[in-house]
Design a protein around this motif. Structure first.
Motif, PDB file in Angstrom:
ATOM      1  N   UNK J  82     -26.576  60.341-148.617  1.00 36.89           N
ATOM      2  CA  UNK J  82     -26.771  61.154-149.834  1.00 36.89           C
ATOM      3  C   UNK J  82     -27.936  60.534-150.613  1.00 36.89           C
ATOM      4  N   UNK J  83     -28.366  61.251-151.622  1.00 36.85           N
ATOM      5  CA  UNK J  83     -29.468  60.761-152.458  1.00 36.85           C
ATOM      6  C   UNK J  83     -28.991  59.567-153.282  1.00 36.85           C
ATOM      7  N   UNK J  84     -29.739  58.483-153.259  1.00 39.85           N
ATOM      8  CA  UNK J  84     -29.332  57.297-154.029  1.00 39.85           C
ATOM      9  C   UNK J  84     -29.805  57.455-155.478  1.00 39.85           C
ATOM     10  N   UNK J  85     -28.934  57.107-156.443  1.00 37.13           N
ATOM     11  CA  UNK J  85     -29.301  57.290-157.864  1.00 37.13           C
ATOM     12  C   UNK J  85     -30.537  56.492-158.272  1.00 37.13           C
ATOM     13  N   UNK J  86     -30.901  55.450-157.522  1.00 37.40           N
ATOM     14  CA  UNK J  86     -32.090  54.662-157.889  1.00 37.40           C
ATOM     15  C   UNK J  86     -33.318  55.071-157.088  1.00 37.40           C
ATOM     16  N   UNK J  87     -33.178  56.096-156.279  1.00 36.28           N
ATOM     17  CA  UNK J  87     -34.299  56.542-155.447  1.00 36.28           C
ATOM     18  C   UNK J  87     -35.368  57.172-156.348  1.00 36.28           C
ATOM     19  N   UNK J  88     -36.642  56.708-156.191  1.00 36.59           N
ATOM     20  CA  UNK J  88     -37.708  57.366-156.999  1.00 36.59           C
ATOM     21  C   UNK J  88     -38.261  58.553-156.208  1.00 36.59           C
TER      22      UNK J  88
END
Lengths: 88, 88, 88, 88, 88, 88, 88, 88, 88, 88
Positions: J82-88
């Motif tokens: 899933x998309x990581x919350x810290x992914x820029x």
């Protein structure tokens, strides 16, 4: 009664798989139609499945599983299931 | 129906174990007398046991196990058993 | 003395299993009749069993197990059992 | 009868270990002198030991092990031993 | 110096085991007589043993183990042992 | 004699680590200077190391390891090493 | 899309579980009613469940799971499921 | 050079997580902007991630990982990656 | 850069091992002389070794390892190493 | 949707690998060009890879993986991302 079953299939290269796989499929369809094999899912990327069986006794479950055509080539793990308190 | 159960007990040091253990023992005796808990053996050297339960359904087994006084401090593993073809 | 034994059978496809299985069954019956093999259950879904043996010494248990016809094709694990304090 | 025992000790930091360890040592010496605890080796680099016990029954072994002062802080695994055919 | 060794033997069905086993036995007897192989126990129910070796160096232990006739068919695990503080 | 050692450090949050770590470092430097601790590498991403020790006996290795300031907070695994036949 | 999820709950003794468990139950009922949480079974003898989720994307599944009230106290393992060729 | 890293976060309940998590996020963004942290994915259902790092040396990778605010609460496993022969 | 490598060799009985082993030895000597293979130890009692490699990149390490004559018969695990803060 | 896949290849010695490996490479290139197989890295020292797949459904991922020429000789494990919350 419900049972969670994981089946991992390991067919040696020198086994004539086609007829076995066909018999397995036929048997699986039979058991789904007769209601024992209630759920059957493929585990993505693996020659394995998660299944749910609804059978009255442990003995019947063992008879069903151990008579599957692919049984000699399968690693099977059975987990008994109970009703979850949050189940609607 | 028969089920094989392994129970490993892990009581944290700061828990008042005595009353819990006494309740557990009383409950175990009850269940043996009522016939559900048919076999109970201590695993040598471990705070653990192998047991056999004879209950009509998975749900009843779960109710019994999850209501044991020591349940919150136990790791439990249940294996359904069937009749062995060589069993006399 | 009681011992808990798990036996997992792995028969290679090219072994002539029938006679071996028949000998194993005969021997199992013998040992049940003579009282050493007191409990024998099939693990649902697996070519495996849980058994309880009642033998006077470790050596006798090893002689019994290692002389089983299927021994060369079995993975065996033995756990010594003691009397449980809650056992009635 | 001989049993192979592995004991791994995990003493939580907030436990007053010294008296326990002293009692454990005294008990170990007693059991060696009385002949049950025949071999005791430290596993290099670990707070663990391999031991051999010579006791007449499983129950006696469990009583000995479960009454060790450090028992509540130990992970114990017991393996029954038999005479090896090549043993002189 | 003392070493704890576990040896699990897995002889493929198509290997002519008898001569190998006989050589292994002869060698084991030699090593017991010469004092390196000080303890040798059969693990009940398994084609495996626990042994204790007393050798001056790691290299000598490896030479002994790797020259055993059954070495190619064994899984071996070696644990160095030290003197236990409670050892009498 | 050479031993391969893996050390995994698990410092509970409520331990005053700084002085312990400083003592550990000082001791490690001592042992490197005196030649027992011949190699010391950090495992990338983990509070763990691989080390090689050169000591005359198992007992000395255990004394060294078990007297390390961080020993109570470490999981240690020791593997005895021998000369490799391809070693130049 | 279907996902098989195993959830094992480990509630520390000092946590006020009741409100959390109640919120978890309410949320589970919501998700069953809205169709994402299609199957929910209790694993007999364990504070654990097997579940099947039907969600359009991985991200949605993670949002659902990670927002469950008991999530901080759960070990969760997710396996993506595909259609089985023998499924009727 | 590329490294595959799995990070599993285990924050004890009594830790004030918010500031730590915020610092971790800020640092992660920094490292993505500076190019070392090239890929970062959330593992569905778990407080864990798979990441890819592009760094010139092992030491730099260890410095980056061990200086992450959540490092004391993480289990990290690093696997070095090489160019795959089928990579376009 | 330093890498810790464990190699476990499993040579099937029907493989003509001698030439392979000789080539492996020659290659190992070459790599030690050219400085990549800096340390090579035999794990006592096992057909396995611990090694340290010093190579500039992951790719070079993979090329070296995957081109070893015994590579098809080896289980290899690579761990990247960093400089330890206590290293003198 | 993104999936993390680990593939470990175990080609039996008696299999004619070359054509299979060539077909596998061709297929891998195809899937990279068509965008499903977005990342493919070799795990250093192992006949294994970490890959990332971008596919709309679980079923498509299973079709892709199970139709790979080397699939019968691979152990595959799939983890949904899933998309990581810290992914820029």
């Amino acid at each position: 009664m419900l049972f969670h079953v994981r089946m991992d299939v390991h067919l040696p290269p020198d086994v004539d798989a086609a007829p076995l796989v066909a018999q397995e499929k036929a048997r699986a369809i039979e058991l789904q139609q007769s209601g024992e094999w209630t759920h059957l899912w493929r585990i993505v990327g693996e020659y394995a499945n998660y299944s749910i069986f609804n059978v009255p006794t442990n003995d019947e479950l063992h008879d069903i599983l151990s008579s599957l055509p692919l049984f000699p080539y399968m690693k099977v793990h059975v987990t008994p299931l109970a009703t979850h308190p949050s189940k609607i």
